[in-house]
Enzyme design. Structure first.
Site, PDB file in Angstrom:
ATOM      1  N   ASP A   7       0.869  -1.169   0.000  1.00 10.64           N
ATOM      2  CA  ASP A   7       0.000   0.000   0.000  1.00 10.64           C
ATOM      3  C   ASP A   7       0.908   1.221   0.000  1.00 10.64           C
ATOM      4  OD1 ASP A   7      -1.785   2.058   0.398  1.00 10.64           O
ATOM      5  OD2 ASP A   7      -2.344   1.478   2.437  1.00 10.64           O
ATOM      6  N   LYS A  69       3.029  11.687  -3.259  1.00  5.97           N
ATOM      7  CA  LYS A  69       2.119  10.826  -4.017  1.00  5.97           C
ATOM      8  C   LYS A  69       1.125  11.656  -4.806  1.00  5.97           C
ATOM      9  CE  LYS A  69      -1.363   7.165  -3.516  1.00  5.97           C
ATOM     10  NZ  LYS A  69      -2.018   6.217  -2.590  1.00  5.97           N
ATOM     11  N   ASP A 167     -13.101   4.774   1.048  1.00 10.17           N
ATOM     12  CA  ASP A 167     -11.687   4.740   1.428  1.00 10.17           C
ATOM     13  C   ASP A 167     -11.157   6.172   1.494  1.00 10.17           C
ATOM     14  OD1 ASP A 167      -9.004   4.343   1.773  1.00 10.17           O
ATOM     15  OD2 ASP A 167      -8.651   3.415  -0.180  1.00 10.17           O
TER      16      ASP A 167
END
Length: 462
Positions: A7, A69, A167
């Site tokens: 992840d 990210k 999520d």
């Protein structure tokens, strides 16, 4: 040779392995399963990854970076310690550290991985993730969408019915509605916001603290900004369990201290909460399923610890969602489970995963009926993947020698309001307008990576 599940998160990253007893989280050198997605460089240019790098954001802000990210798939460069690095290069350092932790724990070389990505990651972001893995010495067996990984980690593959996965991680928000029946998990619809996550809630707190201190956030020196961000994160975590959180951070000539209540924080966060609602409504509308038909609502991601998130979902659906006790571990466990499925491990029942393309892919094309250039879809949003579809397009002008195809991702009929993924230029023989045609074929694979091909029908050249 071991194969791992990773992840790669905005705030923290994790690695897990599939074992005979199921998925197993792997600890880093500090004995923690969470590795902060932060990178720093020492005086000799050596890379430091994880908790130490996060601490150096305060002590060495010019040599440290986090949150990269969110830049994946862009042309942005990060200037740090005299270097200009792509987000992929920084992510590769995190991936390499996770791989090395796995090799130490498993006692063998690791060269392959399943890596999770937000369901709403674009084609450039997915390709950037693959590039980062390659730099880190990893072959990616599969990019698995984070909500899909969450479903596997919650053992939803053992249940039949409709499930809504929400999520909310450090940097992104994903929504997926999936249907499980007779050994098949089918993603009915996906939506999301790749610029909405727990970090944005922390930024609200940091901005409010700076406002109360009468100091514009942008005027603070880098070290003070880093200390303020750390204080804001602490406030956010405390307010998940308590109704009042104290804060304090040092400026060059003073200490700023005070407290924030949960009510004040939730008032600040109202604009972000409104943004959460749109992807949820979009996914449900796209699936053509009534909310009352959804059997279980599952919350994953560390930011779902905030009570306002659970209260928001409960109010929206009229029932309490399922919250994992370790919401930031779920995705890595699911990625490792996906690896077990790929290996067809006997400990797992046969399950077929059917995912979808979460956005529309097409090109810019002139439409004579409206007299202007519009977005012409080729692969529609929520098409089952892998998928390959094509469209035919003709020359617009007499004696036209080239056709330039602009490959786009988005939902707006106006091409300029969608994401330009790239352009393809192809030569065609001269002739009257409309005589020459090209075949534009899009292939979207199970990793969510797009391959676009343009072929001249008369010359067969690509």
């Amino acid at each position: 040779m071991a194969i791992i599940g990773i992840d790669l998160g905005t705030t923290n990253s994790l690695v897990a392995a599939w074992t005979a007893q199921g998925p197993r989280l792997i600890e880093n050198a500090l004995g923690d399963t969470l590795t902060p997605s932060a990178v720093s460089f020492d005086a000799d240019g050596g890379a430091i990854v994880g908790r130490a790098a996060l601490d150096r954001l305060i002590s060495h802000p010019d040599r440290s970076v986090a949150g990269f990210k969110r830049m994946m798939g862009s042309a942005r460069l990060v200037d740090i310690a005299g270097k200009s690095l792509r987000p992929e290069d920084l992510s590769a350092l995190v991936l390499r550290a996770l791989r090395e932790d796995a090799e130490t724990a498993l006692g063998e070389a690791v060269t392959e991985a399943v890596i999770s990505v937000p369901a709403y990651f674009s084609d450039p972001q997915r390709k950037a993730t693959l590039d980062a893995a390659r730099i880190a010495g990893l072959k990616v067996e599969r990019l698995v969408n984070e909500p899909t990984a969450a479903a596997l980690a919650h053992s939803l593959e053992k249940q039949d019915g409709l499930f809504l996965i929400l999520d909310l991680g450090g940097g992104t928000f994903d929504v997926s509605l999936l249907h499980k029946l007779d050994g098949m998990i089918e993603i009915k619809a996906s939506a999301g916001d790749v610029m909405l996550g727990g970090d944005d809630f922390s930024k609200l707190i940091a901005g409010e603290i700076a406002r109360r201190a009468g100091i514009p956030l942008s005027d603070l020196p880098p070290q003070a900004q880093a200390r303020l961000r750390r204080a804001a994160d602490d406030v956010k975590r405390i307010l998940s369990d308590q109704h009042v959180a104290p804060y304090a951070f040092d400026l060059p000539d003073a200490t700023v201290a005070g407290e924030m209540t949960r009510d004040a924080f939730e008032t600040l966060a109202e604009p972000l909460m409104r943004r959460l609602r749109a992807p949820i409504e979009q996914a449900i509308a796209d699936s053509r399923i009534a909310p009352g038909q959804i059997g279980q609502i599952v919350l994953v991601g560390g930011a779902t610890r905030m009570p306002m998130i659970r209260a928001f979902v409960a109010k929206l659906f009229g029932r309490f969602p399922l919250l994992d006790p370790r919401p930031d571990h779920v995705i890595a466990l699911g990625a490792a489970t996906q690896m077990g499925l790929k290996a067809r491990d006997a400990a797992l029942d046969d399950v077929v995963m059917v995912d979808v393309c979460p956005f529309t892919l097409g090109i810019a094309s002139f439409d004579g009926r409206v007299g202007r250039t519009i977005f012409s879809p080729i692969i529609e949003r929520n098409s089952v993947v892998p998928v390959s579809r094509n469209g035919l397009y003709q020359t617009l002008l007499d004696d036209q020698e080239h056709i330039t195809v602009k490959v786009l991702q988005g939902e707006d009929i106006r091409p300029e309001r969608n994401i330009l993924l790239g352009t393809i230029d192809i030569a065609v023989p001269k002739g009257p307008a409309g005589r020459e045609s090209v075949d534009v074929r899009f292939t979207f694979d199970i990793n969510g990576v797009l391959i676009a091909e343009v072929t001249s029908l008369s010359t067969k050249e690509r």
